[in-house]
Design a protein around this motif. Structure first.
Motif, PDB file in Angstrom:
ATOM      1  N   THR A  13       0.848  -1.188   0.000  1.00 19.32           N
ATOM      2  CA  THR A  13       0.000   0.000   0.000  1.00 19.32           C
ATOM      3  C   THR A  13       0.888   1.244   0.000  1.00 19.32           C
ATOM      4  OG1 THR A  13      -0.107   0.092   2.418  1.00 19.32           O
ATOM      5  CG2 THR A  13      -1.785  -1.209   1.296  1.00 19.32           C
ATOM      6  N   THR A  14       0.249   2.402  -0.053  1.00 11.59           N
ATOM      7  CA  THR A  14       0.999   3.652  -0.021  1.00 11.59           C
ATOM      8  C   THR A  14       1.572   3.884   1.376  1.00 11.59           C
ATOM      9  OG1 THR A  14      -1.019   4.863   0.509  1.00 11.59           O
ATOM     10  CG2 THR A  14      -0.433   4.693  -1.814  1.00 11.59           C
ATOM     11  N   LEU A  15       2.537   4.795   1.479  1.00  3.98           N
ATOM     12  CA  LEU A  15       3.152   5.126   2.757  1.00  3.98           C
ATOM     13  C   LEU A  15       2.490   6.343   3.404  1.00  3.98           C
ATOM     14  CD1 LEU A  15       6.909   4.628   1.796  1.00  3.98           C
ATOM     15  CD2 LEU A  15       5.414   3.047   3.029  1.00  3.98           C
ATOM     16  N   GLY A  16       1.464   6.874   2.731  1.00  2.00           N
ATOM     17  CA  GLY A  16       0.754   8.039   3.250  1.00  2.00           C
ATOM     18  C   GLY A  16      -0.477   8.303   2.411  1.00  2.00           C
ATOM     19  N   GLU A  17      -0.967   9.512   2.486  1.00  2.00           N
ATOM     20  CA  GLU A  17      -2.230   9.849   1.818  1.00  2.00           C
ATOM     21  C   GLU A  17      -2.043  10.333   0.387  1.00  2.00           C
ATOM     22  OE1 GLU A  17      -5.304   9.330   2.966  1.00  2.00           O
ATOM     23  OE2 GLU A  17      -4.361   8.385   4.705  1.00  2.00           O
ATOM     24  N   ASN A  18      -1.100   9.742  -0.344  1.00  2.00           N
ATOM     25  CA  ASN A  18      -0.969  10.121  -1.752  1.00  2.00           C
ATOM     26  C   ASN A  18      -1.816   9.193  -2.622  1.00  2.00           C
ATOM     27  OD1 ASN A  18       0.733   8.074  -1.005  1.00  2.00           O
ATOM     28  ND2 ASN A  18       2.556   8.906  -1.917  1.00  2.00           N
ATOM     29  N   GLU A  19      -1.966   9.548  -3.884  1.00  2.00           N
ATOM     30  CA  GLU A  19      -2.753   8.737  -4.805  1.00  2.00           C
ATOM     31  C   GLU A  19      -2.055   7.398  -5.037  1.00  2.00           C
ATOM     32  OE1 GLU A  19      -5.775   9.206  -6.113  1.00  2.00           O
ATOM     33  OE2 GLU A  19      -5.869  10.931  -4.759  1.00  2.00           O
ATOM     34  N   PRO A  20      -2.765   6.271  -4.905  1.00  2.00           N
ATOM     35  CA  PRO A  20      -2.124   4.956  -5.012  1.00  2.00           C
ATOM     36  C   PRO A  20      -1.298   4.761  -6.276  1.00  2.00           C
ATOM     37  CG  PRO A  20      -4.345   4.711  -4.158  1.00  2.00           C
ATOM     38  CD  PRO A  20      -4.193   6.161  -4.541  1.00  2.00           C
ATOM     39  N   LEU A  21      -1.833   5.164  -7.422  1.00  2.00           N
ATOM     40  CA  LEU A  21      -1.130   4.886  -8.673  1.00  2.00           C
ATOM     41  C   LEU A  21       0.038   5.837  -8.931  1.00  2.00           C
ATOM     42  CD1 LEU A  21      -4.059   3.794 -11.026  1.00  2.00           C
ATOM     43  CD2 LEU A  21      -2.488   2.402  -9.664  1.00  2.00           C
ATOM     44  N   GLU A  22       0.278   6.762  -7.999  1.00  2.00           N
ATOM     45  CA  GLU A  22       1.491   7.575  -8.081  1.00  2.00           C
ATOM     46  C   GLU A  22       2.705   6.769  -7.634  1.00  2.00           C
ATOM     47  OE1 GLU A  22       1.055  11.095  -5.779  1.00  2.00           O
ATOM     48  OE2 GLU A  22      -0.405  12.027  -7.112  1.00  2.00           O
ATOM     49  N   VAL A  23       2.497   5.786  -6.765  1.00  2.00           N
ATOM     50  CA  VAL A  23       3.620   5.019  -6.217  1.00  2.00           C
ATOM     51  C   VAL A  23       3.466   3.505  -6.382  1.00  2.00           C
ATOM     52  CG1 VAL A  23       4.275   6.769  -4.534  1.00  2.00           C
ATOM     53  CG2 VAL A  23       2.550   5.079  -3.928  1.00  2.00           C
ATOM     54  N   LEU A  24       2.305   3.061  -6.859  1.00  2.00           N
ATOM     55  CA  LEU A  24       2.063   1.632  -7.027  1.00  2.00           C
ATOM     56  C   LEU A  24       1.850   1.299  -8.505  1.00  2.00           C
ATOM     57  CD1 LEU A  24      -0.467   1.141  -4.092  1.00  2.00           C
ATOM     58  CD2 LEU A  24       1.914   0.392  -4.124  1.00  2.00           C
ATOM     59  N   PRO A  25       2.365   0.163  -8.970  1.00  2.00           N
ATOM     60  CA  PRO A  25       2.153  -0.241 -10.360  1.00  2.00           C
ATOM     61  C   PRO A  25       0.703  -0.672 -10.594  1.00  2.00           C
ATOM     62  CG  PRO A  25       3.335  -1.950  -9.184  1.00  2.00           C
ATOM     63  CD  PRO A  25       3.228  -0.785  -8.246  1.00  2.00           C
ATOM     64  N   ILE A  26       0.289  -0.657 -11.851  1.00  2.00           N
ATOM     65  CA  ILE A  26      -1.083  -1.008 -12.218  1.00  2.00           C
ATOM     66  C   ILE A  26      -1.409  -2.452 -11.823  1.00  2.00           C
ATOM     67  CG2 ILE A  26      -0.507  -1.790 -14.543  1.00  2.00           C
ATOM     68  CD1 ILE A  26      -3.600   0.277 -13.512  1.00  2.00           C
ATOM     69  N   LYS A  27      -0.393  -3.291 -11.693  1.00  2.00           N
ATOM     70  CA  LYS A  27      -0.591  -4.696 -11.308  1.00  2.00           C
ATOM     71  C   LYS A  27      -1.276  -4.802  -9.946  1.00  2.00           C
ATOM     72  CE  LYS A  27       0.282  -9.215 -11.580  1.00  2.00           C
ATOM     73  NZ  LYS A  27      -0.294 -10.100 -12.601  1.00  2.00           N
ATOM     74  N   VAL A  28      -0.979  -3.872  -9.046  1.00  2.00           N
ATOM     75  CA  VAL A  28      -1.606  -3.892  -7.722  1.00  2.00           C
ATOM     76  C   VAL A  28      -3.106  -3.649  -7.858  1.00  2.00           C
ATOM     77  CG1 VAL A  28      -1.738  -2.736  -5.479  1.00  2.00           C
ATOM     78  CG2 VAL A  28       0.493  -3.211  -6.515  1.00  2.00           C
ATOM     79  N   LYS A  29      -3.482  -2.666  -8.645  1.00  2.00           N
ATOM     80  CA  LYS A  29      -4.892  -2.363  -8.883  1.00  2.00           C
ATOM     81  C   LYS A  29      -5.598  -3.556  -9.527  1.00  2.00           C
ATOM     82  CE  LYS A  29      -7.780   0.666 -11.775  1.00  2.00           C
ATOM     83  NZ  LYS A  29      -8.821   1.017 -10.789  1.00  2.00           N
ATOM     84  N   GLN A  30      -4.983  -4.141 -10.538  1.00  2.00           N
ATOM     85  CA  GLN A  30      -5.582  -5.265 -11.250  1.00  2.00           C
ATOM     86  C   GLN A  30      -5.778  -6.469 -10.325  1.00  2.00           C
ATOM     87  OE1 GLN A  30      -2.663  -5.638 -14.353  1.00  2.00           O
ATOM     88  NE2 GLN A  30      -3.739  -4.235 -15.746  1.00  2.00           N
ATOM     89  N   THR A  31      -4.820  -6.698  -9.440  1.00  2.00           N
ATOM     90  CA  THR A  31      -4.913  -7.824  -8.511  1.00  2.00           C
ATOM     91  C   THR A  31      -6.041  -7.608  -7.508  1.00  2.00           C
ATOM     92  OG1 THR A  31      -2.540  -8.278  -8.723  1.00  2.00           O
ATOM     93  CG2 THR A  31      -3.670  -9.196  -6.795  1.00  2.00           C
ATOM     94  N   ILE A  32      -6.123  -6.409  -6.951  1.00  2.00           N
ATOM     95  CA  ILE A  32      -7.186  -6.111  -5.989  1.00  2.00           C
ATOM     96  C   ILE A  32      -8.561  -6.260  -6.638  1.00  2.00           C
ATOM     97  CG2 ILE A  32      -8.261  -4.203  -4.697  1.00  2.00           C
ATOM     98  CD1 ILE A  32      -5.461  -3.309  -3.918  1.00  2.00           C
ATOM     99  N   GLU A  33      -8.676  -5.872  -7.882  1.00  2.72           N
ATOM    100  CA  GLU A  33      -9.958  -5.974  -8.589  1.00  2.72           C
ATOM    101  C   GLU A  33     -10.409  -7.426  -8.738  1.00  2.72           C
ATOM    102  OE1 GLU A  33      -9.822  -1.932 -11.352  1.00  2.72           O
ATOM    103  OE2 GLU A  33      -8.998  -3.811 -12.131  1.00  2.72           O
ATOM    104  N   ARG A  34      -9.458  -8.357  -8.728  1.00  2.00           N
ATOM    105  CA  ARG A  34      -9.803  -9.774  -8.935  1.00  2.00           C
ATOM    106  C   ARG A  34      -9.991 -10.547  -7.624  1.00  2.00           C
ATOM    107  NH1 ARG A  34      -5.678  -9.409 -13.096  1.00  2.00           N
ATOM    108  NH2 ARG A  34      -4.202 -10.381 -11.649  1.00  2.00           N
ATOM    109  N   LEU A  35      -9.681  -9.910  -6.498  1.00  2.00           N
ATOM    110  CA  LEU A  35      -9.759 -10.601  -5.214  1.00  2.00           C
ATOM    111  C   LEU A  35     -10.999 -10.201  -4.423  1.00  2.00           C
ATOM    112  CD1 LEU A  35      -6.043 -10.292  -3.984  1.00  2.00           C
ATOM    113  CD2 LEU A  35      -7.130 -12.277  -5.032  1.00  2.00           C
TER     114      LEU A  35
END
Length: 238
Positions: A13-35
């Motif tokens: 996850t992020t280390l603070g209140e920034n936008e997730p996709l500023e610091v996380l790859p799209i793979k994280v979003k895609q994985t969460i969407e499938r779980l």
């Protein structure tokens, strides 16, 4: 349902209140969407993060297991029953990467014992990011977690880590409870030898990010307010 064993995804996850996709790859979003099943420390913050990175995901359909200091150790294997029944599970860190200075390591250990495939996803680790930016030894380093609270024990531990750093040319990394950060820096400047390098890395990846390496003597002359700011400390005596 998949008849084969499901996988355990380690979701940063992020280390603070920034936008997730500023610091996380799209793979994280895609994985969460499938779980639909997650192991988390704090359900409220986990749901908020999931909603932020995958706003279309149905929150009521999520199955949440709680992993924190109140969790009975005997319950932990049950969190992976969905994997044994063919479903993938996500292990979600409260901040940064699961299993690194994080209780998720206990779940990962059980997954290996049960032959469940563990899939780590790329994300920010404040420990490694601080080391990267410190200019210290990235070939040999150690993370020591929290130092003792007792004044005498803390002094002894700081001196021990300083000697270890010098003897083994090894960077020593540790953290402190955020509201005691300023006292930690004061202790370091008063206990360490003047020429020992100290890196202070706080609010990593945030707009207020501050990372600076200088000697203990220089820190005495250049104060910084670290109160309630997540901070990594690294020392190295050459």
């Amino acid at each position: 349902m998949n008849n084969s064993i499901g996988k355990l995804f380690l979701i940063p996850t992020t280390l603070g209140e920034n936008e997730p996709l500023e610091v996380l790859p799209i793979k994280v979003k895609q994985t969460i969407e499938r779980l639909d099943t997650f192991i988390v420390e704090n359900e409220k913050t986990a749901r908020r993060f999931i909603k932020k990175i995958a706003p279309e995901k149905s929150q009521p359909s999520l199955k949440i297991f709680h992993l924190n200091k109140f969790t009975d150790e005997a319950e932990l294997p049950t969190f992976l029953y969905p994997c044994l029944n063919g479903f993938n599970v996500g292990l979600l860190s409260e901040a940064g990467c699961p299993g690194i200075a994080d209780p998720g390591a206990d779940i990962v250990k059980i997954a290996h014992e049960k032959s469940i495939k563990v899939v780590p996803l790329v994300g920010p680790s404040s420990i490694l990011l601080a080391l990267m930016a410190s200019g210290m030894n990235g070939q040999s380093f150690a993370f020591n977690g929290y130092l003792p609270i007792d004044k005498g024990e803390r002094k002894s531990e700081i001196k021990r880590l300083e000697r270890l750093s010098f003897d083994q040319n090894q960077s020593q990394i540790f953290i402190e409870t955020p509201y005691r950060n300023n006292k930690m820096l004061e202790d370091l400047t008063s206990i360490l030898e003047n020429n020992t390098n100290v890196c202070v890395a706080c609010d990593i990846t945030l707009t207020s990010e501050f990372i600076k390496t200088q000697t203990a003597n220089q820190w005495k002359k250049n104060k910084v307010d670290l109160h309630k700011r997540p901070t990594i400390f690294i020392i190295h005596k050459n």
